[in-house]
Design a protein around this motif. Sequence first.
Motif, short mmCIF file in Angstrom:
data_model
loop_
_atom_site.label_atom_id
_atom_site.label_comp_id
_atom_site.label_asym_id
_atom_site.label_seq_id
_atom_site.Cartn_x
_atom_site.Cartn_y
_atom_site.Cartn_z
N ILE A 299 0.84 -1.21 0.00
CA ILE A 299 0.00 0.00 0.00
C ILE A 299 0.87 1.26 0.00
O ILE A 299 0.57 2.23 -0.70
CB ILE A 299 -0.97 0.00 1.21
N THR A 300 1.95 1.23 0.77
CA THR A 300 2.81 2.41 0.85
C THR A 300 3.35 2.80 -0.52
O THR A 300 3.32 3.97 -0.92
CB THR A 300 3.98 2.15 1.84
N TRP A 301 3.80 1.80 -1.29
CA TRP A 301 4.31 2.11 -2.63
C TRP A 301 3.17 2.55 -3.56
O TRP A 301 3.30 3.55 -4.27
CB TRP A 301 5.03 0.89 -3.21
N CYS A 302 2.06 1.83 -3.53
CA CYS A 302 0.94 2.14 -4.43
C CYS A 302 0.40 3.55 -4.17
O CYS A 302 0.10 4.29 -5.11
CB CYS A 302 -0.20 1.13 -4.28
N GLN A 303 0.25 3.91 -2.91
CA GLN A 303 -0.34 5.23 -2.62
C GLN A 303 0.57 6.34 -3.12
O GLN A 303 0.07 7.38 -3.57
CB GLN A 303 -0.67 5.39 -1.13
N GLY A 304 1.86 6.11 -3.12
CA GLY A 304 2.78 7.09 -3.70
C GLY A 304 2.52 7.27 -5.19
O GLY A 304 2.45 8.39 -5.70
N LYS A 305 2.34 6.15 -5.90
CA LYS A 305 2.07 6.22 -7.34
C LYS A 305 0.72 6.86 -7.63
O LYS A 305 0.51 7.45 -8.68
CB LYS A 305 2.10 4.80 -7.96
N LYS B 280 -1.67 9.59 -3.22
CA LYS B 280 -2.65 9.57 -2.13
C LYS B 280 -1.92 9.20 -0.85
O LYS B 280 -0.84 8.63 -0.86
CB LYS B 280 -3.73 8.51 -2.40
N GLU B 281 -2.57 9.51 0.27
CA GLU B 281 -2.05 9.07 1.56
C GLU B 281 -3.17 8.35 2.30
O GLU B 281 -4.12 8.97 2.77
CB GLU B 281 -1.56 10.27 2.37
N PHE B 282 -3.09 7.02 2.31
CA PHE B 282 -4.06 6.21 3.06
C PHE B 282 -3.43 5.77 4.37
O PHE B 282 -4.01 5.87 5.43
CB PHE B 282 -4.48 4.98 2.25
N LEU B 283 -2.22 5.27 4.25
CA LEU B 283 -1.50 4.68 5.37
C LEU B 283 -0.46 5.67 5.87
O LEU B 283 0.23 6.31 5.08
CB LEU B 283 -0.80 3.42 4.83
N VAL B 284 -0.36 5.80 7.20
CA VAL B 284 0.75 6.55 7.78
C VAL B 284 1.49 5.55 8.65
O VAL B 284 0.92 5.06 9.63
CB VAL B 284 0.25 7.76 8.62
N GLY B 285 2.73 5.20 8.26
CA GLY B 285 3.42 4.10 8.94
C GLY B 285 2.64 2.83 8.68
O GLY B 285 2.43 2.45 7.53
N ASN B 286 2.13 2.21 9.75
CA ASN B 286 1.31 1.01 9.53
C ASN B 286 -0.14 1.21 9.97
O ASN B 286 -0.86 0.26 10.21
CB ASN B 286 1.95 -0.20 10.21
N LYS B 287 -0.58 2.47 10.04
CA LYS B 287 -1.95 2.77 10.48
C LYS B 287 -2.73 3.49 9.37
O LYS B 287 -2.19 4.36 8.68
CB LYS B 287 -1.93 3.68 11.71
N THR C 182 -4.49 6.09 8.84
CA THR C 182 -4.92 7.40 9.35
C THR C 182 -4.60 8.50 8.34
O THR C 182 -4.61 9.67 8.68
CB THR C 182 -4.22 7.73 10.68
N GLY C 183 -4.34 8.11 7.10
CA GLY C 183 -3.94 9.11 6.09
C GLY C 183 -5.09 10.04 5.72
O GLY C 183 -6.26 9.71 5.90
N LYS C 184 -4.72 11.18 5.17
CA LYS C 184 -5.74 12.20 4.87
C LYS C 184 -6.67 11.79 3.74
O LYS C 184 -7.75 12.36 3.59
CB LYS C 184 -5.06 13.55 4.57
N ASP C 185 -6.26 10.83 2.92
CA ASP C 185 -7.10 10.43 1.79
C ASP C 185 -7.92 9.16 2.06
O ASP C 185 -8.46 8.56 1.13
CB ASP C 185 -6.24 10.24 0.54
N LEU C 186 -8.05 8.80 3.32
CA LEU C 186 -8.85 7.62 3.65
C LEU C 186 -10.29 7.78 3.17
O LEU C 186 -10.97 6.81 2.84
CB LEU C 186 -8.83 7.40 5.17
N THR D 20 -11.41 5.98 0.04
CA THR D 20 -11.36 4.51 0.04
C THR D 20 -12.69 3.98 0.57
O THR D 20 -13.57 4.76 0.92
CB THR D 20 -10.25 3.98 0.96
N ARG D 21 -12.79 2.64 0.62
CA ARG D 21 -13.95 2.03 1.28
C ARG D 21 -13.51 1.23 2.50
O ARG D 21 -14.11 0.22 2.84
CB ARG D 21 -14.72 1.16 0.28
N ALA D 22 -12.46 1.72 3.18
CA ALA D 22 -12.03 1.08 4.43
C ALA D 22 -13.11 1.28 5.49
O ALA D 22 -13.74 2.34 5.54
CB ALA D 22 -10.72 1.68 4.90
N PRO D 23 -13.33 0.29 6.38
CA PRO D 23 -14.37 0.44 7.41
C PRO D 23 -14.17 1.69 8.28
O PRO D 23 -15.14 2.31 8.69
CB PRO D 23 -14.26 -0.85 8.23
N GLN D 24 -12.90 2.06 8.52
CA GLN D 24 -12.61 3.22 9.36
C GLN D 24 -13.23 4.50 8.78
O GLN D 24 -13.60 5.40 9.52
CB GLN D 24 -11.09 3.41 9.50
N LYS D 25 -13.33 4.58 7.47
CA LYS D 25 -13.91 5.78 6.86
C LYS D 25 -15.35 5.98 7.30
O LYS D 25 -15.84 7.10 7.39
CB LYS D 25 -13.85 5.63 5.34
#
Length: 406
Positions: free
Chosen positions: A357-363, A366-373, A375-379, A382-387
């Motif tokens: 995910i870290t590599w893909c979001q760079g391409k 977008k920022e979905f993942l911050v470290g391994n969480k 909590t990125g601003k572009d969540l 996505t359709r992650a449950p956290q959203k």
Amino acid sequence: GKLVVLTCGGGNGAHCLAGLASVRPDIESRVLTMYADEAERWAANLDSGFIITVHNDDGSIKSIKTKPSLVTKDPKKAVPGVDYIFIVVPAFAHAMYFEAIAPYIDDNTVIVGLPGQAGFEFECVNLLGDKAKRCTMVTFESLPWACRLVEFGKNVEILGFKDTLGASLLKGKECNLTKPIIETTQYILGEKPKVRHVQNYIAITLMAKSIVHPPIMYGKWSQWDGKPLSEKPLFYQGLDERQAELLSGVSDECVATAKAIEKKVPGLDMSDVIHVFDWYLNYYSDQITDKSNLMMAMRTNKAYDGLVHPMKEIEPGKYVPDFTYRYMAEDVPEGIVPMKGIAELAGVSTPYLDEVITWCQGKLNKEFLVGNKLTGKDLKDTRAPQKYGYNKLEDLFTGSFEVTPR
Ligand code: NAI
């Protein structure tokens, strides 16, 4: 009266479903397509119906003449009175159809994602609000057919049927349906594929086929020197050990997530979640010649013959990878990110998913993942449950829905 079936979309799969459904004399088949001028173009030709050209396994060809009763872009005309709504478009277009049907949908409607892709139910509940509690959501793990339009509104080709296809149910507690849903869905699709009732919507999410493309893209292109290639590399037949390891690692994490959920949620059966290698052996057993490991199984799967990486031709004969293709643009935000979200709620660490995910979001910028969480601003994209505000594992299994209806 007749069973009223609405197909949302105007692409390859939408033509197949609308056409197959309208062959049944006791089904009224309608189409809602809101993209560009598709409804006008299709409706203009509707009087003469259209043809489904079916290529059978034995090489023979069958032509099915078919004619939906209505093709429109107006949800007010399409939706009232409908029993089953099939959404047959790529995942990025789902939200648009949920919003369109929401004002007009009756109680006790079945909403089918064909295919659903990860997060289908979260998005549907979010956009339908209270009405979702009086409906049932069905998610298919893939499309029943390999298919393509020959001529829009006139001819679609079915190149092959899957033998079996998994589907899950998430039933609103206030939804009162008398007809059995899996059987009715089977009747609408026809004989093939055989619909297999998967235990629950989280199991089917963790089995979504969007798991396959991002690890391969990452494995293939993360160390690319940026120089254009003179031909498009083979996607599956060119698989190397690193790419297979990444895919296998991501799949292991989905299986570990299922096992953790089974421990934490009493009575829930997650046994439908299996490793992608086992899935290939089950689904493509006749097509694979070397079954010794995941890499060889994918490289020797006939269903994948000749499929290449998504590439852009920047000048004649010079190709660079296309990171905007659905293998990334769709399979990350509506695929592996929701899977990561479920793993996070289950307390499972996912080093492979995180790396991919870290590599893909760079391409994707977008920022979905911050470290391994997550909590990125572009969540929000996505359709992650956290959203949608699911912050505990139990949130996925409690509330207004029956997770394992029969
Ligand atoms: P498709 O590529 O034919 O879908 C195109 C249709 O989506 C358009 O005709 C339009 O109705 C809609 N659409 C496109 N752009 C849009 C936009 N910006 N806004 C709103 N609507 C838009 O899709 P297809 O082939 O029917 O596949 C549906 C799903 O099934 C996809 O997720 C695909 O990955 C999956 N799938 C397809 C297979 C196939 O053989 N065609 C096989 C296995 C899975």
